[in-house]
Design a protein around this motif. Structure first.
Motif, PDB file in Angstrom:
ATOM      1  N   TRP A  76       1.706   7.063   6.020  1.00 50.76           N
ATOM      2  CA  TRP A  76       1.049   5.855   6.521  1.00 50.76           C
ATOM      3  C   TRP A  76       0.044   5.341   5.484  1.00 50.76           C
ATOM      4  O   TRP A  76       0.025   4.165   5.126  1.00 50.76           O
ATOM      5  N   ILE A  77      -0.789   6.258   5.003  1.00 50.06           N
ATOM      6  CA  ILE A  77      -1.808   5.878   4.025  1.00 50.06           C
ATOM      7  C   ILE A  77      -1.160   5.418   2.718  1.00 50.06           C
ATOM      8  O   ILE A  77      -1.608   4.441   2.102  1.00 50.06           O
ATOM      9  N   ASP A  78      -0.098   6.110   2.296  1.00 47.73           N
ATOM     10  CA  ASP A  78       0.600   5.702   1.072  1.00 47.73           C
ATOM     11  C   ASP A  78       1.064   4.253   1.175  1.00 47.73           C
ATOM     12  O   ASP A  78       0.916   3.462   0.239  1.00 47.73           O
ATOM     13  N   LEU A  79       1.660   3.909   2.304  1.00 41.79           N
ATOM     14  CA  LEU A  79       2.161   2.551   2.490  1.00 41.79           C
ATOM     15  C   LEU A  79       1.019   1.548   2.496  1.00 41.79           C
ATOM     16  O   LEU A  79       1.124   0.465   1.914  1.00 41.79           O
ATOM     17  N   MET A  80      -0.098   1.899   3.131  1.00 40.14           N
ATOM     18  CA  MET A  80      -1.238   0.983   3.184  1.00 40.14           C
ATOM     19  C   MET A  80      -1.841   0.771   1.799  1.00 40.14           C
ATOM     20  O   MET A  80      -2.286  -0.333   1.459  1.00 40.14           O
ATOM     21  N   LEU A  81      -1.874   1.823   0.970  1.00 41.23           N
ATOM     22  CA  LEU A  81      -2.409   1.678  -0.380  1.00 41.23           C
ATOM     23  C   LEU A  81      -1.604   0.651  -1.174  1.00 41.23           C
ATOM     24  O   LEU A  81      -2.159  -0.192  -1.886  1.00 41.23           O
ATOM     25  N   VAL A  82      -0.283   0.728  -1.029  1.00 42.05           N
ATOM     26  CA  VAL A  82       0.582  -0.179  -1.779  1.00 42.05           C
ATOM     27  C   VAL A  82       0.501  -1.604  -1.247  1.00 42.05           C
ATOM     28  O   VAL A  82       0.304  -2.561  -2.002  1.00 42.05           O
ATOM     29  N   ASP A  83       0.631  -1.751   0.068  1.00 39.59           N
ATOM     30  CA  ASP A  83       0.788  -3.090   0.635  1.00 39.59           C
ATOM     31  C   ASP A  83      -0.523  -3.766   1.036  1.00 39.59           C
ATOM     32  O   ASP A  83      -0.564  -4.983   1.159  1.00 39.59           O
ATOM     33  N   GLU A  84      -1.578  -2.992   1.234  1.00 45.04           N
ATOM     34  CA  GLU A  84      -2.861  -3.612   1.579  1.00 45.04           C
ATOM     35  C   GLU A  84      -3.758  -3.769   0.357  1.00 45.04           C
ATOM     36  O   GLU A  84      -4.472  -4.766   0.222  1.00 45.04           O
ATOM     37  N   TYR A  85      -3.693  -2.778  -0.559  1.00 46.84           N
ATOM     38  CA  TYR A  85      -4.593  -2.806  -1.711  1.00 46.84           C
ATOM     39  C   TYR A  85      -3.874  -3.059  -3.039  1.00 46.84           C
ATOM     40  O   TYR A  85      -4.521  -3.309  -4.051  1.00 46.84           O
ATOM     41  N   GLY A  86      -2.545  -2.953  -3.030  1.00 46.24           N
ATOM     42  CA  GLY A  86      -1.809  -3.123  -4.271  1.00 46.24           C
ATOM     43  C   GLY A  86      -2.029  -1.986  -5.250  1.00 46.24           C
ATOM     44  O   GLY A  86      -2.013  -2.183  -6.474  1.00 46.24           O
TER      45      GLY A  86
END
Length: 242
Positions: A141-151
């Motif tokens: 979940w966190i991995d996906l958020m790092l990519v898609d929310e923070y780039g």
């Protein structure tokens, strides 16, 4: 223009796919090698050109060139280490922030996840199942958020590996312009230019392995960068010729 071939294709066996996905978690050192190699060759040739232009002896060229390789190489490696470590620390900070958000506002984070996946084309039951599956594994979940929310890539870079790659490439490439002087060869200055230009072309050609552009284009680009820097140094050196 004919497009550069991208073959060979990836291995699409189960084992090949698993290995490729696992290897992708190790950040590439390509940038560090290219950066160190180009700068090592450029700065050392620039010193050789500048000192030669000023009319100093080969002994001075060797001394200043060696000092540049060690001092500037270490400085670049240290700078790359600090910069890469800052990137790794930023990734760790954002990961901690997302973990805290999930703990304090799980529904809000699920809504963020839902909107991200919806933007990727999921909808209906498929979207609901994907949200449920991903949110059940906090690390994913966190991995996906790092990519898609923070780039930001979830795979934090390794500062020491990056620094060593930069220093090693700088050392090897930076030594080349000095070799004719170290061996006392005739026409050492001309040979230094020729050998360094070969290094520029080689680095450029190697770059093409990771580029859609041809080896000729990347080699010419690298040669232009390095040659321009050396020409400027030589021109400045001639201003101080006695």
């Amino acid at each position: 223009m004919k497009r550069k071939s991208l073959v060979p294709l990836h291995d699409h066996t189960r084992e090949g796919i698993a290995k490729r996905i696992a290897d992708a978690k190790t950040p590439s050192l390509l940038k560090d090698f290219i950066y160190g190699g180009i700068d090592g060759a450029v700065t050392t040739l620039a010193i050789v050109a500048g000192v030669q232009g000023a009319g100093f002896s080969p002994t001075v060229i060797i001394a200043l060139g060696a000092a540049n390789i060690l001092a500037d190489g270490f400085s670049m490696a240290a700078g790359n280490y600090a910069g890469t470590r800052a990137e790794a620390e930023e990734t760790a900070r954002l990961r901690a922030i997302e973990a805290e958000h999930i703990a304090l506002a799980p529904e809000g984070e699920r809504e963020e996840l839902r909107q991200i996946l919806a933007a990727k084309g999921l909808s209906g039951d498929a979207l609901a199942r994907a949200v449920e599956a991903i949110s059940s594994r906090e690390s994913a979940w966190i991995d996906l958020m790092l990519v898609d929310e923070y780039g930001v890539s979830p795979n934090a870079p390794a500062p020491m590996r990056a620094a060593l790659a930069t220093f090693g490439a700088f050392l090897v490439a930076g030594l080349v312009p000095l070799l004719p002087f170290l061996f006392g060869l005739t026409n050492a200055f001309t040979l230094s230019w020729i050998m360094t230009f070969v290094v520029f072309v080689a680095i450029g050609a190697i770059r093409s392995l990771w580029s859609l552009r041809s080896a000729w284009v990347t080699a010419a680009e690298t040669l232009l960068i390095g040659g321009t820097a050396a020409a400027i140094a030589f021109a400045v050196g001639t201003l101080f010729h006695p």
